[in-house]
Design a protein around this motif. Structure first.
Motif, PDB file in Angstrom:
ATOM      1  N   VAL A   1     -13.285  35.256 -38.907  1.00 14.19           N
ATOM      2  CA  VAL A   1     -14.452  34.458 -39.693  1.00 14.19           C
ATOM      3  C   VAL A   1     -15.387  35.557 -40.283  1.00 14.19           C
ATOM      4  N   ALA A   2     -15.646  35.470 -41.454  1.00 10.07           N
ATOM      5  CA  ALA A   2     -16.521  36.414 -42.110  1.00 10.07           C
ATOM      6  C   ALA A   2     -16.372  37.705 -41.801  1.00 10.07           C
ATOM      7  N   PRO A   3     -15.006  38.366 -42.094  1.00  6.99           N
ATOM      8  CA  PRO A   3     -14.851  39.659 -41.341  1.00  6.99           C
ATOM      9  C   PRO A   3     -15.253  40.796 -42.535  1.00  6.99           C
ATOM     10  N   VAL A   4     -15.798  41.968 -42.083  1.00 10.16           N
ATOM     11  CA  VAL A   4     -15.771  43.095 -42.832  1.00 10.16           C
ATOM     12  C   VAL A   4     -14.371  43.656 -42.950  1.00 10.16           C
ATOM     13  N   THR A   5     -13.995  44.015 -44.254  1.00  9.63           N
ATOM     14  CA  THR A   5     -12.607  44.468 -44.391  1.00  9.63           C
ATOM     15  C   THR A   5     -12.760  45.742 -44.996  1.00  9.63           C
ATOM     16  N   ASP A   6     -13.747  46.221 -45.670  1.00  6.66           N
ATOM     17  CA  ASP A   6     -13.941  47.596 -46.487  1.00  6.66           C
ATOM     18  C   ASP A   6     -15.514  47.731 -46.134  1.00  6.66           C
ATOM     19  N   TRP A   7     -15.813  49.051 -45.011  1.00  7.65           N
ATOM     20  CA  TRP A   7     -17.036  49.113 -44.787  1.00  7.65           C
ATOM     21  C   TRP A   7     -17.755  49.925 -45.873  1.00  7.65           C
ATOM     22  N   ARG A   8     -17.192  50.330 -47.116  1.00  8.47           N
ATOM     23  CA  ARG A   8     -17.822  50.662 -48.217  1.00  8.47           C
ATOM     24  C   ARG A   8     -18.721  49.691 -48.903  1.00  8.47           C
ATOM     25  N   CYS A   9     -18.366  48.441 -48.668  1.00  8.17           N
ATOM     26  CA  CYS A   9     -18.987  47.599 -49.104  1.00  8.17           C
ATOM     27  C   CYS A   9     -20.241  46.837 -48.258  1.00  8.17           C
ATOM     28  N   TYR A  10     -20.325  47.376 -47.044  1.00  9.61           N
ATOM     29  CA  TYR A  10     -21.404  46.625 -46.170  1.00  9.61           C
ATOM     30  C   TYR A  10     -22.722  47.722 -46.362  1.00  9.61           C
ATOM     31  N   ASP A  11     -23.856  47.012 -45.476  1.00 16.20           N
ATOM     32  CA  ASP A  11     -25.205  47.743 -45.915  1.00 16.20           C
ATOM     33  C   ASP A  11     -25.381  49.141 -45.377  1.00 16.20           C
ATOM     34  N   THR A  12     -26.195  49.730 -45.822  1.00 16.57           N
ATOM     35  CA  THR A  12     -26.466  51.425 -45.631  1.00 16.57           C
ATOM     36  C   THR A  12     -26.805  51.635 -44.150  1.00 16.57           C
ATOM     37  N   HIS A  13     -27.794  50.727 -43.690  1.00 17.49           N
ATOM     38  CA  HIS A  13     -28.330  51.253 -42.309  1.00 17.49           C
ATOM     39  C   HIS A  13     -27.083  51.101 -41.227  1.00 17.49           C
ATOM     40  N   TYR A  14     -26.735  49.966 -41.105  1.00 14.03           N
ATOM     41  CA  TYR A  14     -25.559  49.565 -40.162  1.00 14.03           C
ATOM     42  C   TYR A  14     -24.553  50.552 -40.261  1.00 14.03           C
TER      43      TYR A  14
END
Length: 818
Positions: free
Chosen positions: A702-715
């Motif tokens: 559910v609601a998975p990150v699949t490509d970390w290049r698309c997630y936010d900067t800090h985390y």
């Protein structure tokens, strides 16, 4: 009446005891025969009503509405909090009088008109998205310094509640939204944010004055951007000086941030919301701190005066009003600077820097002033565990006040006797208890029993309110009857207990099982709220067995819990696991639940958000396992940072350890083990099926990150650094890199309006999976955000997950899944 059972498991148990005598065998046989009979009777009597997913997500809520935002009045006589006593997710302010014991609702928010959602600025919309609010009503408030009134924002306006007579004064009534209202120290004024500028209301003169005028759609005064609230954790971005003549505030220029588009397909035409959320390696907002003279309306900027790509984690006025303490984190997040800023001319002095070659855990840095601002208390992981230190600001000398292989999880206050109150894992990681440190360095434990405490301490610690829960008791508010505490000897070693070389590996061998048949509320608690619905008592809650595994990766200890179907409680399943009993029954499918956040904790002796769904799955005949994989909170710095540059690496190996343990059990169907999770748990589920094909037969992400290049900067950059510098780390940590490896049954679920993990992550993975020509399933929820909050959607979602596992782990056709 409750009982506790602990079982040492493994070959060493038999070696220590030697060969048992015949008479001993007879006694053991008699004992376990009686126990089995009692368990069977107890099972038949305690089965209770059937728990349905529809009941889980219908009003009144089965577990009620959890009280939140507890705050004592300045004199410590009254406790205010947000709650709904009817189990409906619409919050009002409630007040408990500690002297009389009277509990009353102080507001009727439903009677207040106008919805100001359309009047919000983009900054407010982005911030609101980070709050993950459930339901409606009032979400925050603040006591006046004299305790006579309560200030709160609601539907875009600001209100003042007279506590004595209950009258309500509307301070603003505009077409735009006002937020972040805060009393001046003397209570005569209220500062707030309107259209990204700071304003002040003089309560006596009924005058509203604008203090800053540079705010715009891309320049925020006194309000942070998405990352400030979502990841840095800064709850507000302006602060009154102790004398009320100045306001310190953060100014953010968000123009460098690339806009992300969030479509809304419900309606005749597609609408698009533009969100300012930076992605890994991209440009952040640029920030600086100013000191605003309230009378002159002029700002003095803290040096360096230009806006920079840094994170301001905390800002505190020194009690003397002459300086600020600023906790500043550079973009690389390997340092945290404690900066003293002169409030007159903006000059700065670095008092101390915390350094970590992985990343500094800013979530666990707590600060308190002592000795009228001459010394500072703070916590740090610099010695492996989050402990308490005291710094003399004049000399820079730092003294360490606590130590041991445990950590402080909250720093509350210093009372009039100099006692330092804190919450920690000193009892065990699975529990949170309240302690204080006296002037002689002795630690006292104040809360009793087993469970999970969140404490709010009144002035001079004369009264303490707690939100308490345990595995069978949802959270509610209680008052501590006894505040004396008992002397507590905490572990004095910072070295985590590591397994010996001979013990490394062997992930299928659990170390210890602990189980309670009942979880009573401790007697030293006086109950204030009663949240669960009447029919909650009729539901049989599945209680967990707590135990420990050794990771297959390196032998690291991993805390876990396991829940069994009701029929298995006729016997003691742990006896079977420890080879002290033979299993003659049927074999069960199993599901591993993976917690979200990456840094959260799900193996604890409190009420867990997934308790009801775990119970539902157990009632349907599934064994459920949950574990705190590498990166989880509560286990020290090394455990937290083992995932550095390798997400879905050590943490995924810990989950595979859980799967191997399950498959080794005689009552588990080894080729019918599933996995599911939400957010980071969804990422882990997708990674499990794609990076380790064949380990799990089915999974629901559910609601998975699949490509970390698309997630936010800090985390993301905390854990993986910059993608420009660590391309391989991003590749091996992203499930999309392994899309061609899918062999098992994957269900992907996502909200189309998700503004945390964007729907884009699922779309990108689906596109890759289609090209591999393998079968998989997708379910999306139009208009839903990260939490997919509506009752109808939640019911549909959890039914979808349950049917997925019934189909693939139990072989039940869709038509028969109920």
């Amino acid at each position: 009446m409750s009982s506790t059972k602990e079982h040492a498991v493994g070959t060493g148990w038999r070696r220590r005891l030697g060969k048992p005598k015949p008479f001993v065998l007879f006694l053991l046989f008699l004992f376990f025969t009686v126990q089995a009979g009692i368990a069977a009777i107890g099972y038949a009597a305690a089965r209770g009503e059937e728990l349905t997913i529809e009941r889980m997500y219908s009003d009144p809520r089965l577990t009620g509405v959890t009280p939140r935002h507890l705050a004592w009045s300045p004199d410590g006589r009254r406790l205010a909090f947000l709650w709904n006593n009817e189990g409906v997710r619409f919050y009002d302010i409630w007040i408990y009088d500690a002297s009389s014991g009277k509990l009353s609702r102080a507001t009727d928010a439903a009677a207040i008109g106008r919805n100001a959602e359309e009047a919000m600025t983009r900054a407010e919309q982005d911030r609101l998205a980070t709050f993950r609010r459930r339901g409606g009503g009032i979400f925050s408030f603040e006591w006046s310094p004299d305790g006579r009134s309560i200030l709160f924002p609601f539907k875009g306006d600001i209100f003042l509640l007279d506590v004595k007579n209950g009258s309500l004064r509307r301070l603003t009534n505009t077409a735009v939204s006002e937020a972040d209202a805060a009393f001046s120290p003397d209570g005569s004024k209220v500062a707030f944010i309107r259209e990204n500028n700071i304003w002040v209301i003089d309560l006596d003169r009924c005058e509203t004055v604008q203090l800053t005028d540079t705010g715009s759609e891309t320049l925020y005064n006194g309000i942070g951007d998405y990352v400030d609230y979502e990841e840095v954790g800064r709850s507000r971005s302006f602060w009154w000086s102790p004398d009320g003549t100045r306001i310190a505030y953060v100014q953010v220029d968000v123009s460098p941030i690339r806009e992300l588009l969030i479509p809304r397909y419900i309606g005749q035409f597609v609408e698009v919301r533009k969100q300012l959320r930076p992605v890994a390696g991209g440009k952040n907002g640029l920030e600086r701190i100013g000191i605003l003279d309230v009378k002159a309306k002029k700002t003095t900027w803290i040096r360096p005066t230009e806006r920079r790509d840094v994170y301001f984690c905390q800002v505190h006025w020194n009690p003397d009003g002459c300086s600020l303490l600023v906790l500043e984190e550079p973009r690389d997040m390997k340092h945290l600077h404690f900066i003293k800023a002169n409030a007159q001319d903006g000059s700065i002095d670095t008092l101390r820097t915390i350094t970590d070659d992985k990343w500094v855990n800013i979530d666990n840095v707590y600060t308190l002033w002592t000795d009228e601002g001459k010394r500072l208390l703070f916590t740090s992981e610099e010695n492996g565990w989050n402990h308490l230190y005291r710094m003399d600001l004049s000399t820079g000398k730092v003294d360490r006040l606590t130590s041991g292989d445990w950590q402080i999880t909250a720093l509350h206050k210093i009372d009039g006797r100099g006692r330092i109150w804190f919450t920690s894992t000193a009892v065990e990681p699975e529990q949170r208890h309240l302690f204080y440190l006296d002037g002689k360095g002795r630690i006292y434990k104040v809360t009793n029993g087993e469970g999970w405490y969140s404490s709010v301490i009144a002035k001079d610690a004369k009264r303490i309110a707690v939100t308490y829960s345990n595995p069978s008791t949802p959270p509610d508010i209680y008052i501590l009857k006894d505040l004396k505490g008992k002397r507590f000897e905490a572990s004095g070693s910072d070295q985590a207990v590591r397994p010996k070389k001979s013990e490394r590996g062997g992930g299928s061998v659990p170390v210890l099982f602990s189980y309670r048949t009942g979880w009573p509320v401790p007697e030293h608690l006086k109950r204030v709220t009663f949240s669960p619905a009447p029919d909650f008592k009729k539901i049989r809650i599945a209680l967990p067995y707590f135990f420990k595994l050794k990771s297959r990766l390196d032998g690291e200890t991993v805390n876990a819990l396991i829940i069994f179907p009701p029929e298995m409680e006729k016997v003691d399943p742990v006896r079977v696991i420890s080879n002290k009993g033979e299993w003659k029954g049927k074999k069960y499918p199993a599901i591993i639940a993976v917690h979200g956040g990456g840094y959260y904790q799900s193996v604890f002796k409190g009420w867990r958000w997934q308790t009801l769904f775990d119970t539902y799955l157990a009632d349907k005949g599934f064994v459920v396992l949950d574990l705190d994989y590498r990166g989880s909170s509560g286990y020290g710095r090394k455990f937290r940072t083992d995932v550095y540059l390798d997400l879905a690496g050590p943490d995924l190996e810990d989950e595979v350890t859980g799967a191997e343990f399950l498959k080794s059990l005689p009552f588990i169907e080894p080729d019918r083990v599933g996995i599911w999770g939400w957010s980071y748990g969804g990422f882990m589920t997708a990674a499990a099926l794609l990076k380790r094909p064949g380990v799990f037969y089915a999974g629901a992400a559910v609601a998975p990150v699949t490509d970390w290049r698309c997630y936010d900067t800090h985390y993301t950059e905390e854990r993986l650094g910059m993608p420009q510098d660590n391309e391989e780390a991003y590749r091996r940590s992203s499930p999309i890199s392994f899309a061609d490896s899918l062999r098992d049954h994957l269900l992907i679920i996502h909200g189309v309006g998700d503004d945390n993990v964007h729907f884009q992550d699922t779309v990108k993975l689906v596109d890759k999976l289609i090209k591999t020509k393998v079968d998989f399933e997708v379910m999306f929820y139009p208009g839903s955000q990260h939490g997919i909050r509506t009752d109808e959607s939640r019911i549909h979602l959890f039914r979808k997950i349950a049917r997925h596992f019934e189909r693939y782990l139990k072989g039940i056709p869709d038509a028969e899944c109920k």
